[in-house]
Enzyme design. Structure first.
Site, short mmCIF file in Angstrom:
data_model
loop_
_atom_site.label_atom_id
_atom_site.label_comp_id
_atom_site.label_asym_id
_atom_site.label_seq_id
_atom_site.Cartn_x
_atom_site.Cartn_y
_atom_site.Cartn_z
N ASP A 20 0.59 -1.23 -0.11
CA ASP A 20 -0.04 0.12 -0.12
C ASP A 20 0.86 1.38 0.16
O ASP A 20 0.81 2.28 0.88
CB ASP A 20 -0.85 -0.21 1.37
CG ASP A 20 -1.75 -1.12 1.49
OD1 ASP A 20 -1.93 -1.65 0.13
OD2 ASP A 20 -1.93 -1.82 2.60
N GLU A 215 -11.80 -0.35 -3.99
CA GLU A 215 -11.30 0.22 -2.80
C GLU A 215 -10.02 1.18 -2.79
O GLU A 215 -9.80 1.52 -4.02
CB GLU A 215 -10.98 -1.11 -1.72
CG GLU A 215 -9.62 -2.03 -2.43
CD GLU A 215 -9.34 -3.07 -1.71
OE1 GLU A 215 -9.69 -3.26 -0.28
OE2 GLU A 215 -8.49 -3.99 -2.06
#
Length: 673
Positions: A20, A215
């Site tokens: 991420d 997402e």
């Protein structure tokens, strides 16, 4: 002192998992905030994501990354679950003179996720967590975009992708929260048996986005356009189907939409890695996409690593699709260890595999299976390299040779690497290297200038290559300058005429008996071997070798023959060396002794007479052997020597000492007369 992770290839952080990746530019540097995948401890679900803290890295050139360490642990969050292992995609922005770090975490009570904030005075922290999460934000993967007027907007994943304006203090949403009724989490049958619950929800769902799972929103502004980018599953879902995430985007003239969906930024990973979270920044005039992939855990897509690619915009603001590469971005300095298996392009038959399937952070290697196979690694900076050599980690079968070239597979040769390898005892002989890595030091035939591409080409039966590195040699010696030189203060003779090394088939130094050495040293290798007074550059034919004499001054008390062979010869091990120098005396110097040391065996002659033999397998030690009494006559004295060595380094030191063992220095040393 902070560790420096040097990597201009993908993944960019090579000693831990970094999922991420959120990149931000602060104070002229790129800061990378990442989730930290770990292997689940006992009691945690073993086949799922597991993250207990956040780390931050920074770089000025996207090549050298400084690891600032952990900035927040799950145990630091007042409102969070200290054993939740669910610290997913983070964010960090600068406003109001502070750095605001946004992160998701499971709550201490109940189920579901909240998003919290920690603040710091510096981009690397230390960060202090707020006591409570942001009210009205239920979900994960926060992103904050600060608009041109200073307004801040928060985007997150929860009931789709939602967005809201932040209050000026950056700690809560700006505006009223909506009370909604929701069923408790759980499967459909369980939920129907539970009473509904009421929640306060802020923001609104972003409109205009495609159907399908979404997402990890990341929003930014470029020109007059707002971009909302996000991981998106575009394939069909359902039983027996497992489509993976793309990176997609939409554009708008408003920070909260409605959005006009445009398409794909990056397609699904070709290895089936399920997730792909990202960020996009402009740095020094170039836009970059940061994303993750499971490079270091190919059989486990829950352990991911950060990567970078350049990203390009069309004239209308749309984004050109980005292809994943091994090479990544940035320019490698030639003096760095270059993971050349992360090549820019290669011949079709090249494959990659892990060096170590247990310690996967040792990275991969490239297999060049046959003659004609090649790999190219772009953008290597050779600035600052002069008298350099190559270090390469490789393995291959016996009799294989491979080249390092410039620009392409037919380019100029930098180095030829024969797989004449080191045995367990340290010596060179040909043997099967198919299951053993060898780090080799190789002389360079040519040193490029500036930034260029390097290419490894297979010239034999196949080779595996792990990494390469170029280094400047220490200054071991320099060309002779001036007509004569003095011995140094300790009497060591540093000026010599050296012949490039003569090949010898020596597998072990245990053969260095007196009789064997006398036989080797008495052989005639070239014409006028014991009488020639060579000139610098003069050529000599020795068997199938064309060798040259070199007039050199040693920078050390000892002449490092291995380094001499590495620079000027093609035979660093299994070598015979010849050397000549002239001792010029103003008067007779009586009752002196020749004191010598050599790594390898050696023999020494003064004015044609043998004066000293150093036999056996030895290491170079000053005054390791001492001759009988000698006289250095007035005028010219010719000192000759020969050193032979098999597997290992080689060097020698020579001086004259008096009856008390003190150095004799009252003479001149010359290479010509």
């Amino acid at each position: 002192m902070l560790p420096l992770v040097a990597s201009a290839q993908n993944p960019i952080i090579r000693d831990q998992y970094t999922a991420d990746p959120t990149a931000r530019v602060f104070n002229g540097r790129v800061y990378l905030y990442s989730s930290h995948d770990i292997y689940p401890p006992e009691g945690q679900r073993q086949d799922w994501f597991c993250m207990e803290d956040y780390h931050v890295f920074s770089s000025e050139n996207l090549t050298d990354w400084t690891d600032h360490g952990m900035i927040i642990s799950q145990k630091d969050v007042p409102w969070g679950n200290p054993n939740g292992y669910s610290m997913w995609a983070p964010e960090c922005v600068y406003k109001n003179g502070k750095y605001y770090f946004f992160f998701p975490n499971g709550s201490k009570v109940g189920r579901g996720f909240a998003i919290g904030v920690a603040t710091a005075d510096r981009p690397e922290g230390p960060f202090k967590c707020e006591e409570n999460p942001i009210e009205g934000v239920t979900g994960i993967d926060p992103c904050v975009m600060i608009d041109d007027d200073g307004s801040a907007y928060l985007y997150w994943s929860g009931m789709g992708i939602r967005g809201a304006k932040l209050a000026p203090n950056m700690l809560k949403l700006d505006g009223e929260l909506e009370t909604v009724t929701m069923r408790a989490p759980g499967n459909q049958q369980q939920a129907s048996d539970r009473p509904p619950m009421q929640m306060k929800v802020g923001g609104k769902q972003m409109e205009g986005l495609p159907e399908g799972f979404k997402e990890g929103p990341y929003a930014f502004k470029r020109g007059n356009w707002y971009y909302l980018t996000f991981p998106w599953v575009r394939g069909e879902t359902g039983e027996g189907k497992n489509p993976t995430e793309t990176l997609a985007y939409a554009m708008s003239k408003s920070p909260l939409g409605p959005w006009d969906f445009k398409g794909i930024i990056m397609a699904e990973h070709d290895n089936g890695c399920w997730t792909n979270h990202h960020s996009i920044i402009e740095y020094k005039g170039q836009w970059y996409l940061f994303y993750h992939r499971n490079h270091f855990s190919p059989r486990d897509d829950k352990r991911r690593s950060a990567c970078i690619e350049k990203i390009t915009f069309n004239a209308d603001g749309t984004i050109q699709e980005v292809k994943e590469t091994l090479r990544g971005v940035g320019i490698n300095k030639a003096t760095e260890k270059i993971e050349i298996d992360c090549y820019s392009d290669a011949s079709a038959d090249v494959t990659r595999a892990l060096v170590d399937t247990v310690n996967t952070f040792r990275s991969s290697y490239a297999s060049l299976p046959a003659k004609g196979s090649w790999i190219r690694y772009k953008d290597v900076d050779f600035s600052g390299l002069g008298d350099a050599y190559l270090i390469i980690n490789a393995k291959a079968a016996a009799n294989t040779e491979f080249y390092v070239r410039e620009k392409d597979a037919k380019g100029k040769i930098l180095a030829k690497v024969p797989m004449t390898v080191v045995s367990e005892g340290g010596g060179p002989f040909r043997r099967d290297m198919s299951n053993r890595w060898l780090t080799m030091t190789v002389a360079l035939e040519y040193v490029p200038q500036g930034v260029t591409d390097i290419v490894v080409t297979c010239e034999g039966d196949g080779v595996d290559v792990d990494w390469v590195q170029f280094k400047n040699r220490p200054k071991y010696f320099s060309p002779v300058s001036g007509a004569s030189a003095k011995p140094d203060n300790q009497g060591f003779i540093r000026r010599w005429m050296l012949l490039e090394p003569i090949k010898q088939d020596i597998r072990s130094n245990i053969v260095f008996t007196d009789s064997w050495l006398n036989d080797v040293f008495s052989k005639t290798y070239f014409k006028d071997q014991m009488t020639v007074m060579p000139k610098d550059g003069q050529k000599v034919k020795v068997g199938d070798q064309n060798l040259a004499w070199r007039a050199l001054d040693s920078e050390n008390y000892n002449m490092k023959l291995f380094r001499f062979a590495e620079k000027y010869g093609d035979q660093t091990y299994g070598s015979l060396f010849w050397m000549v120098t002239v001792i010029d005396c103003a008067e007779d110097i009586q009752n002196v002794r020749l004191a010598a040391g050599s790594n390898g065996a050696s023999k020494w002659w003064l004015n044609g007479e043998e004066v000293l033999l150093l036999s056996g397998d030895r290491r170079m030690v000053e005054d390791d052997g001492v001759s009988a009494r000698l006289t250095l006559k007035k005028g010219r004295n010719v000192l000759r020597g020969s050193v032979v060595n098999g597997p290992g380094l080689s060097d020698f030191c020579v001086r004259f000492i008096d009856e008390k063992g003190q150095p004799v220095t009252n003479y001149q040393v010359k290479t010509t007369y």
